[in-house]
Write a protein that holds these residues in place. Sequence first.
Motif, PDB file in Angstrom:
ATOM      1  N   LEU A  49       3.252 -19.679  16.281  1.00  0.00           N
ATOM      2  CA  LEU A  49       3.006 -18.432  15.569  1.00  0.00           C
ATOM      3  C   LEU A  49       3.799 -17.260  16.121  1.00  0.00           C
ATOM      4  O   LEU A  49       4.001 -16.276  15.439  1.00  0.00           O
ATOM      5  N   GLU A  50       4.235 -17.359  17.377  1.00  0.00           N
ATOM      6  CA  GLU A  50       4.962 -16.230  17.950  1.00  0.00           C
ATOM      7  C   GLU A  50       6.271 -15.955  17.219  1.00  0.00           C
ATOM      8  O   GLU A  50       6.841 -14.893  17.328  1.00  0.00           O
ATOM      9  N   HIS A  51       6.740 -16.922  16.429  1.00  0.00           N
ATOM     10  CA  HIS A  51       7.985 -16.733  15.689  1.00  0.00           C
ATOM     11  C   HIS A  51       7.733 -16.433  14.217  1.00  0.00           C
ATOM     12  O   HIS A  51       8.647 -16.471  13.414  1.00  0.00           O
ATOM     13  N   SER A  52       6.505 -16.133  13.855  1.00  0.00           N
ATOM     14  CA  SER A  52       6.188 -15.909  12.448  1.00  0.00           C
ATOM     15  C   SER A  52       6.928 -14.708  11.873  1.00  0.00           C
ATOM     16  O   SER A  52       7.134 -14.614  10.680  1.00  0.00           O
ATOM     17  N   GLU A  53       7.343 -13.771  12.743  1.00  0.00           N
ATOM     18  CA  GLU A  53       8.076 -12.616  12.229  1.00  0.00           C
ATOM     19  C   GLU A  53       9.435 -13.019  11.668  1.00  0.00           C
ATOM     20  O   GLU A  53      10.016 -12.306  10.882  1.00  0.00           O
ATOM     21  N   TRP A  54       9.938 -14.201  12.051  1.00  0.00           N
ATOM     22  CA  TRP A  54      11.202 -14.670  11.499  1.00  0.00           C
ATOM     23  C   TRP A  54      11.061 -15.026  10.033  1.00  0.00           C
ATOM     24  O   TRP A  54      12.034 -15.020   9.289  1.00  0.00           O
ATOM     25  N   LEU A  55       9.862 -15.343   9.619  1.00  0.00           N
ATOM     26  CA  LEU A  55       9.635 -15.746   8.239  1.00  0.00           C
ATOM     27  C   LEU A  55       9.416 -14.559   7.317  1.00  0.00           C
ATOM     28  O   LEU A  55       9.463 -14.690   6.119  1.00  0.00           O
ATOM     29  N   ARG A  56       9.162 -13.392   7.888  1.00  0.00           N
ATOM     30  CA  ARG A  56       8.834 -12.217   7.106  1.00  0.00           C
ATOM     31  C   ARG A  56      10.086 -11.584   6.516  1.00  0.00           C
ATOM     32  O   ARG A  56      11.105 -11.479   7.172  1.00  0.00           O
ATOM     33  N   SER A  57      10.000 -11.150   5.316  1.00  0.00           N
ATOM     34  CA  SER A  57      11.111 -10.473   4.675  1.00  0.00           C
ATOM     35  C   SER A  57      11.023  -8.979   4.965  1.00  0.00           C
ATOM     36  O   SER A  57       9.998  -8.355   4.735  1.00  0.00           O
ATOM     37  N   TYR A  58      12.092  -8.408   5.468  1.00  0.00           N
ATOM     38  CA  TYR A  58      12.092  -6.990   5.788  1.00  0.00           C
ATOM     39  C   TYR A  58      12.607  -6.143   4.631  1.00  0.00           C
ATOM     40  O   TYR A  58      12.500  -4.942   4.653  1.00  0.00           O
ATOM     41  N   ASP A  59      13.179  -6.790   3.612  1.00  0.00           N
ATOM     42  CA  ASP A  59      13.763  -6.043   2.498  1.00  0.00           C
ATOM     43  C   ASP A  59      12.739  -5.146   1.825  1.00  0.00           C
ATOM     44  O   ASP A  59      13.014  -3.993   1.533  1.00  0.00           O
ATOM     45  N   SER A  60      11.548  -5.659   1.567  1.00  0.00           N
ATOM     46  CA  SER A  60      10.554  -4.868   0.856  1.00  0.00           C
ATOM     47  C   SER A  60      10.135  -3.655   1.680  1.00  0.00           C
ATOM     48  O   SER A  60       9.881  -2.590   1.134  1.00  0.00           O
ATOM     49  N   ASP A  61      10.056  -3.817   3.012  1.00  0.00           N
ATOM     50  CA  ASP A  61       9.702  -2.685   3.863  1.00  0.00           C
ATOM     51  C   ASP A  61      10.748  -1.577   3.761  1.00  0.00           C
ATOM     52  O   ASP A  61      10.407  -0.402   3.700  1.00  0.00           O
ATOM     53  N   VAL A  62      12.011  -1.944   3.745  1.00  0.00           N
ATOM     54  CA  VAL A  62      13.092  -0.967   3.671  1.00  0.00           C
ATOM     55  C   VAL A  62      13.041  -0.231   2.340  1.00  0.00           C
ATOM     56  O   VAL A  62      13.138   0.994   2.299  1.00  0.00           O
ATOM     57  N   TYR A  63      12.843  -0.969   1.263  1.00  0.00           N
ATOM     58  CA  TYR A  63      12.787  -0.338  -0.054  1.00  0.00           C
ATOM     59  C   TYR A  63      11.577   0.583  -0.170  1.00  0.00           C
ATOM     60  O   TYR A  63      11.671   1.666  -0.750  1.00  0.00           O
ATOM     61  N   GLN A  64      10.446   0.154   0.371  1.00  0.00           N
ATOM     62  CA  GLN A  64       9.251   0.993   0.329  1.00  0.00           C
ATOM     63  C   GLN A  64       9.452   2.260   1.145  1.00  0.00           C
ATOM     64  O   GLN A  64       9.032   3.337   0.735  1.00  0.00           O
ATOM     65  N   GLN A  65      10.113   2.146   2.277  1.00  0.00           N
ATOM     66  CA  GLN A  65      10.361   3.322   3.113  1.00  0.00           C
ATOM     67  C   GLN A  65      11.295   4.298   2.412  1.00  0.00           C
ATOM     68  O   GLN A  65      11.056   5.504   2.403  1.00  0.00           O
ATOM     69  N   ILE A  66      12.351   3.778   1.796  1.00  0.00           N
ATOM     70  CA  ILE A  66      13.288   4.645   1.072  1.00  0.00           C
ATOM     71  C   ILE A  66      12.580   5.330  -0.094  1.00  0.00           C
ATOM     72  O   ILE A  66      12.745   6.532  -0.314  1.00  0.00           O
ATOM     73  N   ALA A  67      11.751   4.575  -0.827  1.00  0.00           N
ATOM     74  CA  ALA A  67      11.021   5.159  -1.958  1.00  0.00           C
ATOM     75  C   ALA A  67      10.056   6.242  -1.479  1.00  0.00           C
ATOM     76  O   ALA A  67       9.934   7.295  -2.107  1.00  0.00           O
ATOM     77  N   ALA A  68       9.388   5.993  -0.366  1.00  0.00           N
ATOM     78  CA  ALA A  68       8.447   6.985   0.179  1.00  0.00           C
ATOM     79  C   ALA A  68       9.181   8.255   0.606  1.00  0.00           C
ATOM     80  O   ALA A  68       8.698   9.369   0.383  1.00  0.00           O
ATOM     81  N   GLU A  69      10.355   8.100   1.209  1.00  0.00           N
ATOM     82  CA  GLU A  69      11.140   9.265   1.622  1.00  0.00           C
ATOM     83  C   GLU A  69      11.614  10.058   0.405  1.00  0.00           C
ATOM     84  O   GLU A  69      11.593  11.297   0.413  1.00  0.00           O
ATOM     85  N   GLU A  70      12.028   9.356  -0.648  1.00  0.00           N
ATOM     86  CA  GLU A  70      12.452  10.043  -1.869  1.00  0.00           C
ATOM     87  C   GLU A  70      11.274  10.773  -2.517  1.00  0.00           C
ATOM     88  O   GLU A  70      11.421  11.903  -2.987  1.00  0.00           O
TER      89      GLU A  70
END
Length: 130
Positions: A49-70
């Motif tokens: 489980l310590e490597h579960s972050e490798w399975l996570r997609s970061y794209d949605s986080d980036v898009y959500q952050q950009i949308a929140a900033e806008e």
Amino acid sequence: MKIKYEFATETVEVEVSAEMYALHMELNRVEYNNNHRETRRHISLDTGLEHSEWLRSYDSDVYQQIAAEEDAANIRAAIDALSDSQKDLIQKIFDEGMSIKDYAEACGVKPSAISHRIRTIRNNLKEILK
């Protein structure tokens, strides 16, 4: 020459000719190279489980952050378009947490008048943000 096979419960050694030993070693090398070529960039799901972050997609986080900033930039621009008295009301009630009653007393009006002003400000912001 001897070829050694290790099993879970026992180890077996087999006597073979030099020719068969060389062939065995060559096949082991080819199998190792093929396996290495196919799996060297892969991450096993058995690693824990310590490597579960490798399975996570970061794209949605980036898009959500950009949308929140806008969104925040648009809201700031909309608030800047309000009058000074409306900005002051927003700051006192929503930023500083002053009650409507206290703000009304400071302005010398009834609390219902302040509630009406807040409704007007919300409607203005909705129009600006369309």
